[in-house]
Enzyme design. Structure first.
Site, short mmCIF file in Angstrom:
data_model
loop_
_atom_site.label_atom_id
_atom_site.label_comp_id
_atom_site.label_asym_id
_atom_site.label_seq_id
_atom_site.Cartn_x
_atom_site.Cartn_y
_atom_site.Cartn_z
N TRP A 8 0.87 -1.19 0.00
CA TRP A 8 0.00 0.00 0.00
C TRP A 8 0.91 1.23 0.00
O TRP A 8 1.77 1.37 0.88
CB TRP A 8 -0.86 -0.04 1.27
CG TRP A 8 -1.86 1.07 1.41
CD1 TRP A 8 -2.70 1.55 0.45
CD2 TRP A 8 -2.12 1.82 2.60
NE1 TRP A 8 -3.48 2.54 0.98
CE2 TRP A 8 -3.15 2.74 2.29
CE3 TRP A 8 -1.60 1.82 3.90
CZ2 TRP A 8 -3.65 3.65 3.22
CZ3 TRP A 8 -2.11 2.71 4.82
CH2 TRP A 8 -3.12 3.61 4.48
N ASP A 59 -0.75 -6.03 9.02
CA ASP A 59 -1.75 -5.03 8.70
C ASP A 59 -2.97 -5.78 8.16
O ASP A 59 -2.88 -6.45 7.12
CB ASP A 59 -1.19 -4.05 7.65
CG ASP A 59 -2.17 -2.94 7.32
OD1 ASP A 59 -3.30 -2.94 7.85
OD2 ASP A 59 -1.81 -2.05 6.52
N ALA A 70 -6.71 -5.07 7.04
CA ALA A 70 -7.69 -4.02 6.77
C ALA A 70 -8.91 -4.54 6.02
O ALA A 70 -9.84 -3.79 5.76
CB ALA A 70 -7.04 -2.90 5.95
N LYS A 125 -13.44 -0.82 6.16
CA LYS A 125 -14.09 -1.53 5.06
C LYS A 125 -15.09 -2.56 5.56
O LYS A 125 -16.21 -2.61 5.08
CB LYS A 125 -13.06 -2.24 4.18
CG LYS A 125 -11.68 -1.63 4.16
CD LYS A 125 -11.51 -0.54 3.14
CE LYS A 125 -10.31 0.29 3.53
NZ LYS A 125 -9.60 0.94 2.50
C1 LMR Z 1 -6.92 2.18 -0.63
O1 LMR Z 1 -5.85 1.56 -0.67
O2 LMR Z 1 -7.50 2.58 -1.66
C2 LMR Z 1 -7.59 2.41 0.68
O3 LMR Z 1 -6.87 1.81 1.70
C3 LMR Z 1 -7.89 3.83 0.93
C4 LMR Z 1 -6.67 4.64 1.24
O4 LMR Z 1 -6.68 5.32 2.26
O5 LMR Z 1 -5.72 4.63 0.45
#
Ligand code: LMR
Length: 394
Positions: A127, A208, A210, A243
């Site tokens: 991410w 992590d 999510a 989410k």
């Molecule tokens: C994403 O990866 O799109 C989500 O986790 C929202 C974000 O905050 O980036």
């Protein structure tokens, strides 16, 4: 002072969200930011959350401060949701945070407090905000191989070879399920091999998580984090409710510090409280309160789990539909990985130019690395996307 500020890089995912909003075309499809949308393009409030809010409105008597770690009832239900009975509750320190992002940030902060020379091993890719936060905090990052561009699965041998370089004092950041941005995940046998390697190197895992409930089911998605937490001497867990409870803007997350030895808990808890105090004092309460109410009431919990399961199944259906459509249009099986991936995202493997063309020509928005949000699709938009993918030559 302000004249010494320099421009900071804009977040690519959030920039895309804005670009989509600004696009005047009616035929446009948003597959950027990780937000679930139903068949009519709305991000609904879960029925159980709405009901909990109604009840809470009648019951709430004060908005005085909670505790530095947030409401203890929230920590209890979340530790139970994520860890089940994998570890004794007495070994887990936990503190509410503003979203999963806050939990990641606090986790890195804790690790840095323990080791000023901290290195964090991050999957390549991960991410983007993981990288951005670590950079901002001046923490050294060590990428480890993760995604195999050929198979669109996990390059497990590469990952293990890279993680063998980690040592005690390092943190290895992993995604508990539904890897963001690729959608490619380890199986449980591979998780066990990873745990054995962590035990050998002495590095501390930070999980992590999510998207619990978006992959194979609530317990199935927690199997990896439970395996890790029950076997390593200590680990950090950053969990998000954005989410799976659909409460994105309420900023509801939690950081857990798990030790094998209950004696450590008081110190770990004190550290989490201290870090909350330094960064924002008390974590937000409303979302956490709703989660506590939903998970603590058998009826609301069952309804929430059922709605989450509907969402999960609809995403699996969309994956199957997209893979099938692409097979039909391209006459090849090379997109079969879309049905194998799990969670909100899949990395398509398109070039930045092809991603750009999909946006310009077809009004389809996905992140530049060709991450697409499956939860942004519906039965009508899947064939449009499939046609565009083939049209731009992916
Ligand atoms: C994403 O990866 O799109 C989500 O986790 C929202 C974000 O905050 O980036």
């Amino acid at each position: 002072m302000f004249d010494r500020l320099t421009e900071q890089p804009a977040d690519k995912i959030l920039m895309l969200m804005q670009a989509f909003k600004d696009d005047p075309r009616e035929q446009k499809i948003d597959l950027g930011v990780g937000v679930y949308k139903d068949a009519s393009g709305n991000t609904p409030i879960f029925r159980a959350i709405k009901e909990a809010e109604k009840r809470w409105w009648g019951q709430e008597e004060t908005k005085a401060y909670t505790g530095l770690a947030g409401d203890p009832g929230y920590a209890d239900v979340m530790v139970d949701l994520v860890l089940g009975d994998a570890v004794p509750r007495a070994n887990v320190a936990a503190a509410g945070t503003p979203g999963g992002t806050g939990a990641c940030r606090q986790g890195f902060d804790l690790a840095k407090l323990a080791n000023p020379d901290l290195r964090v091993f991050v999957s390549n890719p991960t991410w983007p905000n993981h990288l951005s936060i670590l950079k901002h905090m001046g923490i050294e990052m060590v990428p480890y191989r993760y995604f195999d561009d050929e198979t669109r699965g996990v390059d497990f041998d590469g990952m293990m070879a890279d993680l063998a370089q980690a040592k005690a004092g390092d943190v290895v950041l992993v995604h508990g399920c539904c890897h963001n941005p690729t959608g490619a995940n380890l199986n449980l046998t591979q998780w066990q091999v990873l745990v054995d390697l962590l035990l050998k190197t002495g590095a501390t895992p930070m999980v992590d998580i999510a998207y619990q409930g978006f992959g194979d089911g609530l317990d199935e998605d927690a199997a990896a984090v439970r395996l890790v937490a029950s076997q390593v001497p200590e680990c950090l867990i950053a969990a998000s409710c954005s989410k799976n409870f659909g409460i994105y803007r309420e900023r509801t997350g939690i950081l857990m510090a798990v030790a094998q030895d209950g004696d450590r808990r008081a110190l770990n808890q004190g550290t989490l409280n201290y870090l909350n105090r330094q960064n924002y004092s008390f974590p937000p309460d409303h979302g956490a309160r709703m989660v506590t109410l939903v998970l603590g009431d058998a009826g609301l919990r069952a309804d929430w789990a059922a709605e989450l399961e509907e969402i999960r199944r609809s995403m699996l259906g969309l994956r199957e539909q997209l893979a099938g459509e692409l097979q039909r249009l391209s006459g090849s099986d090379r997109f079969g990985f879309i049905a194998q991936h799990r969670g909100m995202f899949s990395r398509l493997g398109a070039s930045p130019e092809q991603v750009e063309r999909m946006r310009e020509k077809h009004g389809i928005y996905m992140v530049g690395d060709s991450r697409l949000n499956i939860a942004g699709l519906n039965a009508q938009s899947v064939p449009i996307l499939a046609k565009a993918i083939v049209d731009v030559g992916v």
